[in-house]
Design a protein around this motif. Sequence first.
Motif, mmCIF file in Angstrom:
data_model
loop_
_atom_site.group_PDB
_atom_site.id
_atom_site.type_symbol
_atom_site.label_atom_id
_atom_site.label_comp_id
_atom_site.label_asym_id
_atom_site.label_seq_id
_atom_site.Cartn_x
_atom_site.Cartn_y
_atom_site.Cartn_z
ATOM 1 N N LEU A 154 0.830 -1.204 0.000
ATOM 2 C CA LEU A 154 0.000 0.000 0.000
ATOM 3 C C LEU A 154 0.862 1.251 0.000
ATOM 4 N N VAL A 155 1.968 1.183 0.757
ATOM 5 C CA VAL A 155 2.872 2.322 0.908
ATOM 6 C C VAL A 155 4.302 1.798 0.846
ATOM 7 N N VAL A 156 5.197 2.535 0.228
ATOM 8 C CA VAL A 156 6.608 2.137 0.151
ATOM 9 C C VAL A 156 7.406 2.974 1.145
ATOM 10 N N HIS A 157 8.047 2.296 2.094
ATOM 11 C CA HIS A 157 8.894 2.982 3.070
ATOM 12 C C HIS A 157 10.357 2.834 2.662
ATOM 13 N N SER A 158 11.071 3.933 2.664
ATOM 14 C CA SER A 158 12.502 3.905 2.342
ATOM 15 C C SER A 158 13.321 4.164 3.590
ATOM 16 N N MET A 159 14.270 3.258 3.875
ATOM 17 C CA MET A 159 15.162 3.453 5.011
ATOM 18 C C MET A 159 16.225 4.507 4.709
ATOM 19 N N PHE A 187 3.512 0.678 9.865
ATOM 20 C CA PHE A 187 4.655 0.178 9.093
ATOM 21 C C PHE A 187 4.412 -1.263 8.635
ATOM 22 N N GLU A 188 3.934 -2.120 9.549
ATOM 23 C CA GLU A 188 3.751 -3.533 9.217
ATOM 24 C C GLU A 188 2.612 -3.736 8.218
ATOM 25 N N ILE A 189 1.534 -2.984 8.385
ATOM 26 C CA ILE A 189 0.375 -3.138 7.505
ATOM 27 C C ILE A 189 0.654 -2.542 6.131
ATOM 28 N N SER A 190 1.178 -1.336 6.115
ATOM 29 C CA SER A 190 1.329 -0.627 4.837
ATOM 30 C C SER A 190 2.376 -1.251 3.931
ATOM 31 N N ASN A 191 3.309 -2.013 4.504
ATOM 32 C CA ASN A 191 4.376 -2.613 3.690
ATOM 33 C C ASN A 191 4.091 -4.063 3.295
ATOM 34 N N GLN A 192 2.930 -4.594 3.634
ATOM 35 C CA GLN A 192 2.565 -5.961 3.284
ATOM 36 C C GLN A 192 2.260 -6.070 1.788
ATOM 37 N N ASN A 233 14.569 -4.961 -0.698
ATOM 38 C CA ASN A 233 13.744 -4.348 0.331
ATOM 39 C C ASN A 233 12.572 -3.610 -0.293
ATOM 40 N N THR A 234 11.735 -3.026 0.550
ATOM 41 C CA THR A 234 10.511 -2.423 0.031
ATOM 42 C C THR A 234 10.782 -1.252 -0.907
ATOM 43 N N ASP A 254 15.708 7.673 3.439
ATOM 44 C CA ASP A 254 15.292 9.009 3.873
ATOM 45 C C ASP A 254 14.123 8.977 4.849
ATOM 46 N N ALA A 255 13.728 7.758 5.286
ATOM 47 C CA ALA A 255 12.642 7.566 6.256
ATOM 48 C C ALA A 255 11.300 8.094 5.750
ATOM 49 N N LYS A 256 11.134 8.169 4.437
ATOM 50 C CA LYS A 256 9.895 8.679 3.865
ATOM 51 C C LYS A 256 8.963 7.537 3.460
ATOM 52 N N ASP A 257 7.661 7.823 3.515
ATOM 53 C CA ASP A 257 6.640 6.885 3.067
ATOM 54 C C ASP A 257 6.040 7.417 1.772
ATOM 55 N N THR A 258 6.139 6.610 0.715
ATOM 56 C CA THR A 258 5.621 7.010 -0.585
ATOM 57 C C THR A 258 4.291 6.314 -0.859
ATOM 58 N N PRO A 259 3.209 7.061 -1.105
ATOM 59 C CA PRO A 259 1.937 6.417 -1.451
ATOM 60 C C PRO A 259 2.114 5.517 -2.670
#
Length: 545
Positions: free
Chosen positions: A67-72, A156-161, A530-531, A74-79
């Motif tokens: 649902l969302v991509v998290h990058s380690m 974090f756990e839900i959005s990256n599934q 990674n995600t 820059d710690a940003k969440d991309t829709p």
Amino acid sequence: MLAATAAAAALLLSACTGGSGASGAGDTSGDQLLTIPREDLATFTRNFNPLSPQAAPMTKEAVYEPLVVHSMADAKDTPWLATKWEQAKDGKSLTFTLRDGVKWSDGQAFTADDVVYTFELRKKVLGGLDYLGTVTAGDPHTVTFSLTKPFSPGFFEISNQPIMPKHVWSTIDDPAKFTNADPVGTGPYTKVEKFQTQAYELRKNPNYWQPEKQKIAGIRLLAFSGNDSANLAFTNGEVDWTQSFIPDIEKTFVAKDKKHNHYWFPPAGAMINWQLNTTKAPFDDPAVRKALSLAVDRDQIAKVAMNGYAQPADCTGLAHTYDKWRDPQLAAACTWTKLDPAAAAAALDAAGYRDSGGKRKLKDGKDFRLDISVGSASSDWISAANIIKQDLAKVGITATVKTPDWAAVVSSYEQGTFDTGIVWSNNGATPYEYFRGVMSKALLKPVGEKAGENYHRFGDPKADELIDAFAAATDEQKQREQINGLQKLYDADAPVVPLFTGPEFGAYTDARFTGWPSQDNPYATLGNRNTSTVLVLTSLTPVKG
């Protein structure tokens, strides 16, 4: 041996590219395949089940999407499959608005029902997510996750599934064992071609929702038996992008083509620990764990084994990814993570493990011996284990470094039959995942029962109280109080022996593709497992000669 390896690599590449048109190293037709080596897999299995621990590379990076991509980086969440999200004020629900117009690779529409089904299936097959109550579809583009309690790490756990198609998986009798040879996903590269045990290709999803970002023709994966053979292919210019450890990368890779060859190793990786099986004496004694830690030369490991790419750990247990959470006063006062062989010997003496003729003795009079297990493909970690072996010899302990393949090592971790070993840790948006993975009683499994984490089998009820309090807090200041408490408890318990922050390895040549993340443009890490990998796959542009 190197010549033989080079020949084998050349044969492999020619075997999987011959006659395919745009293929070989140096090809800049515009249709060249992005070629990636896997140094940790000698062979591939045609398994694209995202719920399987044996899933083929790129299953979760190119075939299925979150649902969302998290990058380690820059710690940003991309829709991504979701365009926006909202958390309830009481912290007990999350609502995602799904992107309109997304289709599965077979042409069927992606809807909220797919998201609901994915989480039902995930809980059934993998368990966990105990905080998750119900998942409901308000309409085809709205999904609400109701939580049994406030749980801040849930996002974090839900959005990256990775999300899976209901119309495919609901027809499968045993989803846990299904190999999913021809996957249906929403990702950019879903079509499996030319699958062999040592090489395969992923081609474009014909119904991708971002066709303008499918600039590369496809991905080729190559299997290697270890760092050395994979690195030889890479430094020879036969592959484009690696996450493998490369010794002296400036000399062995960059210097060969300074214009095109690049790397970036941000400290975005997890903590690398020396884990001691606490179900076995004397590793059940925190005084012994701290004494062994005092004997370890982390600076030497970082400089020699990790080639200067890593940063030594301290007694907070926190990787440098989490510097903003680190307790600076505790970090400044660390003792047991600083090299001090004399203090190590004195601590062992005090704990009842005395030296006799240069050999440290257990309480039953036998020599103090231990094994250090590391997978045979990881030359950097093997080097680290050998440094620890030499360090322990200085305090009278005999260590044996064992290097079977990673499958055997991981099996011994999961079953709790190992002695000691070098192991990765959980990584996430906050330190929650790390402390839960190394200190929570909730994750403890008895020896012989498969553990998915906390292989060293340590738990402290005080840690669970702090971990649960962190999860329940929605205010960062309150979360920081719990993390400070966990750091102090970690310092007291020494549940594992932290070694160094694992850098997120990543190197590439831009001779055939451009658009890579870098320190100047950290939109993702350079890791290809990674995600945030999908951000790279949808940013690269092929070079046209």
